[in-house]
Write an enzyme that holds these catalytic residues in place. Structure first.
Site, PDB file in Angstrom:
ATOM      1  N   GLU A 142      28.500  30.682  34.325  1.00 28.32           N
ATOM      2  CA  GLU A 142      29.350  31.850  34.493  1.00 28.32           C
ATOM      3  C   GLU A 142      30.713  31.428  33.978  1.00 28.32           C
ATOM      4  O   GLU A 142      31.557  31.954  34.311  1.00 28.32           O
ATOM      5  CB  GLU A 142      29.782  32.390  35.992  1.00 28.32           C
ATOM      6  CG  GLU A 142      27.828  32.040  36.923  1.00 28.32           C
ATOM      7  CD  GLU A 142      28.921  31.898  38.605  1.00 28.32           C
ATOM      8  OE1 GLU A 142      29.618  32.534  38.920  1.00 28.32           O
ATOM      9  OE2 GLU A 142      27.929  31.871  39.228  1.00 28.32           O
TER      10      GLU A 142
ATOM     11  N   GLU B 176      26.611  27.069  45.419  1.00 27.94           N
ATOM     12  CA  GLU B 176      27.595  26.783  46.449  1.00 27.94           C
ATOM     13  C   GLU B 176      27.516  26.110  47.525  1.00 27.94           C
ATOM     14  O   GLU B 176      28.031  26.331  48.277  1.00 27.94           O
ATOM     15  CB  GLU B 176      28.538  28.134  46.335  1.00 27.94           C
ATOM     16  CG  GLU B 176      28.631  28.328  44.694  1.00 27.94           C
ATOM     17  CD  GLU B 176      29.945  29.983  44.846  1.00 27.94           C
ATOM     18  OE1 GLU B 176      30.318  29.751  45.655  1.00 27.94           O
ATOM     19  OE2 GLU B 176      29.635  30.693  44.052  1.00 27.94           O
TER      20      GLU B 176
HETATM   21  O1  G3I Z   1      28.255  47.785  45.655  1.00 26.33           O
HETATM   22  C1  G3I Z   1      30.166  47.763  46.234  1.00 26.33           C
HETATM   23  C2  G3I Z   1      30.142  49.325  46.099  1.00 26.33           C
HETATM   24  O2  G3I Z   1      29.423  50.539  47.168  1.00 26.33           O
HETATM   25  C3  G3I Z   1      32.691  49.678  46.800  1.00 26.33           C
HETATM   26  O3  G3I Z   1      32.381  50.520  47.160  1.00 26.33           O
HETATM   27  C4  G3I Z   1      32.879  48.286  46.634  1.00 26.33           C
HETATM   28  C5  G3I Z   1      34.117  48.576  47.433  1.00 26.33           C
HETATM   29  O4  G3I Z   1      34.114  47.754  48.297  1.00 26.33           O
HETATM   30  O5  G3I Z   1      32.865  47.165  45.966  1.00 26.33           O
HETATM   31  C6  G3I Z   1      31.385  46.781  45.478  1.00 26.33           C
HETATM   32  O6  G3I Z   1      30.810  45.891  46.204  1.00 26.33           O
HETATM   33  C7  G3I Z   1      31.414  44.821  45.567  1.00 26.33           C
HETATM   34  C8  G3I Z   1      30.127  44.137  43.984  1.00 26.33           C
HETATM   35  O7  G3I Z   1      31.258  42.762  43.465  1.00 26.33           O
HETATM   36  C9  G3I Z   1      29.698  45.088  43.317  1.00 26.33           C
HETATM   37  O8  G3I Z   1      31.086  45.180  42.626  1.00 26.33           O
HETATM   38  C10 G3I Z   1      32.085  43.183  46.643  1.00 26.33           C
HETATM   39  O9  G3I Z   1      32.932  43.996  47.308  1.00 26.33           O
HETATM   40  C11 G3I Z   1      32.365  42.271  45.984  1.00 26.33           C
HETATM   41  O10 G3I Z   1      32.793  40.992  46.901  1.00 26.33           O
HETATM   42  C12 G3I Z   1      31.104  42.017  44.194  1.00 26.33           C
HETATM   43  O11 G3I Z   1      32.696  41.500  44.530  1.00 26.33           O
HETATM   44  C13 G3I Z   1      31.712  39.892  43.523  1.00 26.33           C
HETATM   45  C14 G3I Z   1      31.307  38.205  44.017  1.00 26.33           C
HETATM   46  O12 G3I Z   1      30.490  37.518  43.492  1.00 26.33           O
HETATM   47  C15 G3I Z   1      31.098  38.279  45.400  1.00 26.33           C
HETATM   48  O13 G3I Z   1      29.480  38.465  45.661  1.00 26.33           O
HETATM   49  C16 G3I Z   1      32.191  40.022  42.394  1.00 26.33           C
HETATM   50  O14 G3I Z   1      31.322  40.962  41.210  1.00 26.33           O
HETATM   51  C17 G3I Z   1      31.545  38.864  41.546  1.00 26.33           C
HETATM   52  O15 G3I Z   1      31.172  38.501  39.767  1.00 26.33           O
HETATM   53  C18 G3I Z   1      31.322  37.509  42.007  1.00 26.33           C
HETATM   54  O16 G3I Z   1      29.862  36.321  41.390  1.00 26.33           O
HETATM   55  C19 G3I Z   1      30.459  35.063  41.972  1.00 26.33           C
HETATM   56  C20 G3I Z   1      29.242  34.366  41.480  1.00 26.33           C
HETATM   57  O17 G3I Z   1      27.887  35.696  42.086  1.00 26.33           O
HETATM   58  C21 G3I Z   1      28.456  33.545  42.357  1.00 26.33           C
HETATM   59  N1  G3I Z   1      30.080  32.220  41.729  1.00 26.33           N
HETATM   60  C22 G3I Z   1      31.370  33.083  42.026  1.00 26.33           C
HETATM   61  C23 G3I Z   1      31.470  34.283  41.148  1.00 26.33           C
HETATM   62  C24 G3I Z   1      32.773  34.821  41.622  1.00 26.33           C
HETATM   63  O18 G3I Z   1      32.682  34.833  42.458  1.00 26.33           O
END
Ligand code: G3I
Length: 371
Positions: free
Chosen positions: A267, A162
């Protein structure tokens, strides 16, 4: 009768029923991967409960229907490299080992991304922005450490994720602010130096949009002109009921392939809810309103029918271009796993993936399997 005798009797009964040709015995029906065959890899993203062996229902689906996996979160920079000089590969190792142990093709996601990148990466010990030389050194160390660790176990990496926005300009990330466009070829160079055999991909969303499409084509050509390895462009495939237009998506697939690289749908999912934002940029959120969560109990048949038809159209497009498409990966196993339940509106109930909350295949998946 002791519990163990009851269990033994029930197992024996089940075996006898199976031997008697009882139709209720579990038979090895064809999975999605069998139906897709050698057209392209069919994969899914795994969360840590799945790659850690906890979500056994999802694991059953993965083993039966998919031949490729990608890490949804556990290999991101903030997860594996939380502090300078500190690596935490616990979850990433479990993910890679799950893939290797189950004979799945493993994709690493992702080496360089503006999101989920720990703040320390760009700051010196006085809290000031680091120099270009320091950032290059940190990028090289991160990429070399991570890619080297999984050499021979990972088929390919989302090297840069991205980096280009819809109008075709570069995202004004800290990587871009400090190094300009150069951070992209540097990332591909470092990854190739770490493992000359691993495949390297550029991955982005909204790739149907002409501005981004043209800029990605130009960037891929530039990488190749510099003699750098890039094997494929990842079109993330985050879709809704009213975007993208399938012909725009196809035009982008062909444009990327025209540069000599392959195309991956990396994705894939389709939100069944009213479109609020077309972005997949995790920071583009919208506050919850009941009107934005129209199907809190179940998806109406009328909506499910349209959703399945649209998903089937896109899958047919991928099959039509199986000569350039090498992988199609869903961004999660079942509807309950999908990030779309909380993005862009936290707390919605979406129905975006190939398997429902009871781990049953959606209608279009059943049609592919039974074709
Ligand atoms: O692991 C922590 C946990 O310890 C905590 O209790 C919880 C609540 O705050 O958060 C958890 O981390 C979260 C993580 O997902 C794991 O569940 C993050 O807050 C959350 O922001 C993260 O979201 C991910 C997002 O990327 C940001 O990294 C989504 O699951 C994931 O599906 C999404 O995937 C991205 C791709 O990597 C790139 N392309 C876009 C796609 C959607 O944004």
């Amino acid at each position: 009768m002791k519990l163990r005798d009851i269990l033994a009797a029930s197992v024996c009964g089940a075996v006898m029923a199976a031997c008697a040709g009882n139709t209720t015995a579990v038979v090895n029906e064809k999975g999605l991967k069998d139906a897709v065959g050698d057209k392209f890899l069919i994969g899914t993203a795994l969360n840590v409960w799945q790659s850690g062996g906890i979500d056994t229902s999802a694991i059953k689906i993965v083993k039966k229907h998919f031949n490729a996996i990608v890490a949804e979160n556990c290999m991101k920079m903030e997860e594996v490299h939380p502090e300078e000089g500190v690596y935490d590969f616990k979850d990433a190792d479990k993910f890679v080992n799950f893939g290797v142990d189950n004979g799945l093709t493993v994709t690493g996601h992702c080496l360089i991304w503006h999101s989920q990148c720990p703040a320390w990466f760009f700051l010196d010990d006085k809290g000031k922005t680091v120099t270009p030389e320091v950032l290059k050194q940190r990028m090289k160390e991160h990429i070399t450490t991570v890619v080297t660790r999984y050499k021979g176990k990972i088929k390919g990496w989302d090297v840069v994720n991205e980096a280009i926005v819809e109008d075709g300009s570069y995202r004004k990330s800290k990587f871009y602010e400090i190094l300009g466009e150069e951070f992209i070829p540097l990332a591909f160079q470092y990854a190739h130096e770490a493992d000359p055999d691993v495949e390297l991909y550029y991955n982005d969303y909204g790739m149907n949009v002409q501005g981004r499409r043209d800029a990605v084509v130009k960037m891929v050509k530039s990488l190749k002109e510099r003699g750098l390895r890039i094997d494929a462009v990842g079109m993330q495939g985050h879709m809704g009921m009213d975007y993208p237009e399938i012909d725009e998506f196809e035009e982008s697939m062909l444009a990327f392939a025209s540069t000599g690289v392959k195309v991956m749908i990396t994705e894939w999912e389709m939100s069944a809810l009213p479109t609020v934002r077309r972005s997949a940029n995790i920071s583009d959120t919208v506050a919850f309103r009941k009107s934005l969560n129209p199907y809190p109990e179940a998806l109406p048949d009328s909506v499910s029918k349209v959703w399945n038809e649209r998903m089937a159209q896109f899958f047919s497009l991928f099959e039509k271009h199986a000569d350039i498409v090498t992988r199609v990966t869903a961004w999660g196993v079942s509807d309950g796993d999908s990030w779309k339940n909380n993005f862009p509106v936290p707390g919605r109930k979406d129905y975006a993936l190939l398997f429902d909350r009871d781990y049953q295949p959606k209608d279009f998946v059943k049609e592919i399997i039974n074709k």
